[in-house]
Design a protein around this motif. Sequence first.
Motif, PDB file in Angstrom:
ATOM      1  N   PRO A   1      23.131 -27.976  -3.115  1.00 55.08           N
ATOM      2  CA  PRO A   1      22.533 -27.823  -1.780  1.00 55.08           C
ATOM      3  C   PRO A   1      21.012 -27.754  -1.830  1.00 55.08           C
ATOM      4  N   SER A   2      20.386 -28.146  -0.741  1.00 53.69           N
ATOM      5  CA  SER A   2      18.933 -28.252  -0.745  1.00 53.69           C
ATOM      6  C   SER A   2      18.279 -26.880  -0.888  1.00 53.69           C
ATOM      7  N   PRO A   3      17.175 -26.816  -1.634  1.00 54.99           N
ATOM      8  CA  PRO A   3      16.433 -25.562  -1.747  1.00 54.99           C
ATOM      9  C   PRO A   3      16.007 -25.012  -0.386  1.00 54.99           C
ATOM     10  N   ALA A   4      15.688 -25.899   0.544  1.00 54.82           N
ATOM     11  CA  ALA A   4      15.268 -25.454   1.873  1.00 54.82           C
ATOM     12  C   ALA A   4      16.405 -24.740   2.593  1.00 54.82           C
ATOM     13  N   ALA A   5      17.612 -25.285   2.498  1.00 53.22           N
ATOM     14  CA  ALA A   5      18.764 -24.666   3.161  1.00 53.22           C
ATOM     15  C   ALA A   5      19.054 -23.290   2.574  1.00 53.22           C
ATOM     16  N   LEU A   6      18.957 -23.169   1.249  1.00 53.74           N
ATOM     17  CA  LEU A   6      19.200 -21.880   0.614  1.00 53.74           C
ATOM     18  C   LEU A   6      18.089 -20.892   0.948  1.00 53.74           C
ATOM     19  N   ALA A   7      16.853 -21.367   1.009  1.00 57.82           N
ATOM     20  CA  ALA A   7      15.738 -20.492   1.387  1.00 57.82           C
ATOM     21  C   ALA A   7      15.943 -19.937   2.788  1.00 57.82           C
ATOM     22  N   ASP A   8      16.385 -20.772   3.715  1.00 55.34           N
ATOM     23  CA  ASP A   8      16.646 -20.321   5.086  1.00 55.34           C
ATOM     24  C   ASP A   8      17.778 -19.293   5.115  1.00 55.34           C
ATOM     25  N   ALA A   9      18.841 -19.573   4.363  1.00 52.26           N
ATOM     26  CA  ALA A   9      19.993 -18.668   4.357  1.00 52.26           C
ATOM     27  C   ALA A   9      19.617 -17.311   3.761  1.00 52.26           C
ATOM     28  N   TYR A  10      18.828 -17.323   2.699  1.00 49.57           N
ATOM     29  CA  TYR A  10      18.444 -16.061   2.051  1.00 49.57           C
ATOM     30  C   TYR A  10      17.508 -15.258   2.944  1.00 49.57           C
ATOM     31  N   ARG A  11      16.583 -15.943   3.613  1.00 45.35           N
ATOM     32  CA  ARG A  11      15.675 -15.254   4.533  1.00 45.35           C
ATOM     33  C   ARG A  11      16.458 -14.576   5.654  1.00 45.35           C
ATOM     34  N   GLU A  12      17.421 -15.273   6.219  1.00 47.08           N
ATOM     35  CA  GLU A  12      18.211 -14.701   7.309  1.00 47.08           C
ATOM     36  C   GLU A  12      19.068 -13.532   6.815  1.00 47.08           C
ATOM     37  N   THR A  13      19.625 -13.656   5.616  1.00 49.00           N
ATOM     38  CA  THR A  13      20.463 -12.596   5.067  1.00 49.00           C
ATOM     39  C   THR A  13      19.656 -11.322   4.831  1.00 49.00           C
ATOM     40  N   ILE A  14      18.473 -11.463   4.261  1.00 51.96           N
ATOM     41  CA  ILE A  14      17.624 -10.298   4.020  1.00 51.96           C
ATOM     42  C   ILE A  14      17.167  -9.677   5.336  1.00 51.96           C
ATOM     43  N   GLY A  15      16.771 -10.518   6.279  1.00 50.78           N
ATOM     44  CA  GLY A  15      16.307 -10.007   7.568  1.00 50.78           C
ATOM     45  C   GLY A  15      17.362  -9.172   8.268  1.00 50.78           C
ATOM     46  N   ASP A  16      18.622  -9.593   8.140  1.00 51.26           N
ATOM     47  CA  ASP A  16      19.717  -8.854   8.776  1.00 51.26           C
ATOM     48  C   ASP A  16      19.985  -7.524   8.084  1.00 51.26           C
ATOM     49  N   ALA A  17      19.647  -7.430   6.791  1.00 48.68           N
ATOM     50  CA  ALA A  17      19.987  -6.238   6.008  1.00 48.68           C
ATOM     51  C   ALA A  17      18.850  -5.236   5.886  1.00 48.68           C
TER      52      ALA A  17
END
Length: 214
Positions: free
Chosen positions: A68-84
Amino acid sequence: MSVSAVAFDLDYTLAVPERDRQTLLDEATAAVGAPRLSRETYLDAHRRNLTNETREAIFADLLDEDEPSPAALADAYRETIGDALVPVERVEALVARLRESYRVGLLTDGPVHAQRAKLDALGWTGLFDAVVVTGTLAAGKPDERAFQAVIDELSSTATETVYVGDHPDIDIAGAHAAGLRTVQVTDGEPAEEADASVSRSALAAELPSLIESL
């Protein structure tokens, strides 16, 4: 010389995720179908990419071309951290109180979008007099240039500035080497470079008097 400015680290100093970082990384990789990445491997890549706009460069170091694209993973990780991410108790009131007597800033390591997203998630976009994210700089902590950048933004000097952080090497030893006074947030033995220390749970109650004593 009296203190005129206070600068804070962000992660694990003023805000802490509700779940450990390995769990958050696992959630993000699972969300986009990427292979599992260890926290240690991620941190190694993070240290190589402190001066970037996003985490895309970090994940580009860790993913193969057919993954998967680094950009997609970067977006997913940012959202996951923001929620936590949750603030340390009463920290907003602490910063407001300190701003009555000092210029108060934030110096945080990492890509610009990632760290700014944390501030957005916490509702802290206007909390500080100055915010410096190392993604905008030529070097991150513990490099002296990172600490000088926040000093400049606060219109202070090193000897008039207190840096508050948790990491013994990146935050405390780095700030000390740059000439700042230091307060370490820790529940254990403080670094020898720390001028003072405080537990995270007592940060809001005890930091103002600690600063006055330095």
